[in-house]
Write a protein that holds these residues in place. Structure first.
Motif, PDB file in Angstrom:
ATOM      1  N   SER A  36       5.435  -2.989   5.915  1.00  0.00           N
ATOM      2  CA  SER A  36       4.824  -1.770   6.430  1.00  0.00           C
ATOM      3  C   SER A  36       4.463  -0.844   5.283  1.00  0.00           C
ATOM      4  O   SER A  36       4.960  -0.971   4.170  1.00  0.00           O
ATOM      5  N   PHE A  37       3.572   0.086   5.577  1.00  0.00           N
ATOM      6  CA  PHE A  37       3.208   1.125   4.616  1.00  0.00           C
ATOM      7  C   PHE A  37       2.712   2.338   5.386  1.00  0.00           C
ATOM      8  O   PHE A  37       2.384   2.242   6.558  1.00  0.00           O
ATOM      9  N   ILE A  38       2.670   3.485   4.719  1.00  0.00           N
ATOM     10  CA  ILE A  38       2.191   4.708   5.349  1.00  0.00           C
ATOM     11  C   ILE A  38       0.668   4.645   5.397  1.00  0.00           C
ATOM     12  O   ILE A  38       0.016   4.404   4.387  1.00  0.00           O
ATOM     13  N   VAL A  50       3.581  -2.675  -0.239  1.00  0.00           N
ATOM     14  CA  VAL A  50       4.109  -2.867   1.106  1.00  0.00           C
ATOM     15  C   VAL A  50       5.635  -2.807   1.056  1.00  0.00           C
ATOM     16  O   VAL A  50       6.260  -3.378   0.164  1.00  0.00           O
ATOM     17  N   PHE A  51       6.218  -2.121   2.015  1.00  0.00           N
ATOM     18  CA  PHE A  51       7.666  -1.996   2.111  1.00  0.00           C
ATOM     19  C   PHE A  51       8.197  -3.158   2.951  1.00  0.00           C
ATOM     20  O   PHE A  51       7.851  -3.285   4.117  1.00  0.00           O
ATOM     21  N   PRO A  52       9.038  -4.038   2.393  1.00  0.00           N
ATOM     22  CA  PRO A  52       9.582  -5.142   3.191  1.00  0.00           C
ATOM     23  C   PRO A  52      10.745  -4.668   4.045  1.00  0.00           C
ATOM     24  O   PRO A  52      11.550  -3.838   3.626  1.00  0.00           O
ATOM     25  N   GLY A  53      10.842  -5.191   5.254  1.00  0.00           N
ATOM     26  CA  GLY A  53      11.930  -4.816   6.149  1.00  0.00           C
ATOM     27  C   GLY A  53      12.395  -6.006   6.966  1.00  0.00           C
ATOM     28  O   GLY A  53      11.744  -7.049   7.027  1.00  0.00           O
ATOM     29  N   PHE A  54      13.515  -5.847   7.621  1.00  0.00           N
ATOM     30  CA  PHE A  54      14.125  -6.891   8.448  1.00  0.00           C
ATOM     31  C   PHE A  54      13.782  -6.645   9.904  1.00  0.00           C
ATOM     32  O   PHE A  54      13.703  -5.502  10.353  1.00  0.00           O
ATOM     33  N   VAL A  55      13.581  -7.707  10.661  1.00  0.00           N
ATOM     34  CA  VAL A  55      13.433  -7.616  12.110  1.00  0.00           C
ATOM     35  C   VAL A  55      14.266  -8.740  12.716  1.00  0.00           C
ATOM     36  O   VAL A  55      14.272  -9.860  12.216  1.00  0.00           O
ATOM     37  N   ARG A  84       7.367   3.357   0.357  1.00  0.00           N
ATOM     38  CA  ARG A  84       7.820   3.814  -0.947  1.00  0.00           C
ATOM     39  C   ARG A  84       6.595   4.147  -1.775  1.00  0.00           C
ATOM     40  O   ARG A  84       5.500   3.654  -1.524  1.00  0.00           O
ATOM     41  N   GLY A  85       6.778   5.009  -2.748  1.00  0.00           N
ATOM     42  CA  GLY A  85       5.648   5.408  -3.573  1.00  0.00           C
ATOM     43  C   GLY A  85       6.038   6.437  -4.607  1.00  0.00           C
ATOM     44  O   GLY A  85       7.223   6.684  -4.864  1.00  0.00           O
ATOM     45  N   LYS A  86       5.027   7.059  -5.197  1.00  0.00           N
ATOM     46  CA  LYS A  86       5.224   8.079  -6.226  1.00  0.00           C
ATOM     47  C   LYS A  86       4.457   9.317  -5.802  1.00  0.00           C
ATOM     48  O   LYS A  86       3.415   9.214  -5.170  1.00  0.00           O
ATOM     49  N   PHE A 100       9.694   8.136  -4.269  1.00  0.00           N
ATOM     50  CA  PHE A 100      10.317   8.326  -2.967  1.00  0.00           C
ATOM     51  C   PHE A 100      10.400   6.995  -2.240  1.00  0.00           C
ATOM     52  O   PHE A 100       9.656   6.062  -2.521  1.00  0.00           O
ATOM     53  N   ARG A 101      11.341   6.939  -1.324  1.00  0.00           N
ATOM     54  CA  ARG A 101      11.504   5.764  -0.467  1.00  0.00           C
ATOM     55  C   ARG A 101      12.067   6.263   0.854  1.00  0.00           C
ATOM     56  O   ARG A 101      13.032   7.025   0.881  1.00  0.00           O
ATOM     57  N   THR A 102      11.460   5.843   1.936  1.00  0.00           N
ATOM     58  CA  THR A 102      11.943   6.220   3.256  1.00  0.00           C
ATOM     59  C   THR A 102      12.061   4.966   4.113  1.00  0.00           C
ATOM     60  O   THR A 102      11.229   4.071   4.026  1.00  0.00           O
ATOM     61  N   THR A 103      13.109   4.905   4.911  1.00  0.00           N
ATOM     62  CA  THR A 103      13.356   3.751   5.772  1.00  0.00           C
ATOM     63  C   THR A 103      13.572   4.237   7.197  1.00  0.00           C
ATOM     64  O   THR A 103      14.325   5.178   7.429  1.00  0.00           O
TER      65      THR A 103
END
Length: 120
Positions: A36-38, A50-55, A84-86, A100-103
């Motif tokens: 996912s990404f913003i 891209v932010f990797p995540g678990f499902v 995540r980004g700068k 920054f990083r947000t989950t």
């Protein structure tokens, strides 16, 4: 939250044991990765890929009787998304920058209706 998950798992296991000989019922586990990404970000923020995540989750499938290919499938699914980004911001003579990083952790409870196509 942990108690709720344990109670749900126990209830599904007990249900699976009760319907063990029934071909119209099945219980399963699903797991995987998502990315996912913003989508819309301010000019001061730079995406860092891209932010990797678990499902993952559990499901119960109830096949209808009478020769139809229709089934019902309630699920409990946990998914993790984020970004995540700068960032860099200048106000007057002061410049602030950093990473920054947000989950985001979500629990979804969909109820699916499916139609099996093809030969069993």
């Amino acid at each position: 939250m942990k108690k709720l998950i344990l109670i749900t798992l126990f209830a599904l296991l007990a249900t699976n044991l009760a319907f063990a000989q029934d071909e119209n019922f099945s219980l399963g586990i699903k797991a995987g990765l998502n990315g996912s990404f913003i989508g819309k970000i301010p000019d001061q923020v730079e995406r860092d890929g891209v932010f990797p995540g678990f499902v993952g989750g559990i499901y119960a499938r109830f096949n209808t009787r009478g020769g139809t290919n229709l089934y019902f499938q309630p699920e409990v699914v946990f998914s993790q998304t984020g970004a995540r980004g700068k960032f860099s911001s200048t106000v007057g003579f002061v410049t602030t920058s950093g990473d920054f990083r947000t989950t985001l952790n979500n629990v979804d409870v969909p109820f699916l209706v499916g139609l099996r196509l093809g030969i069993k």
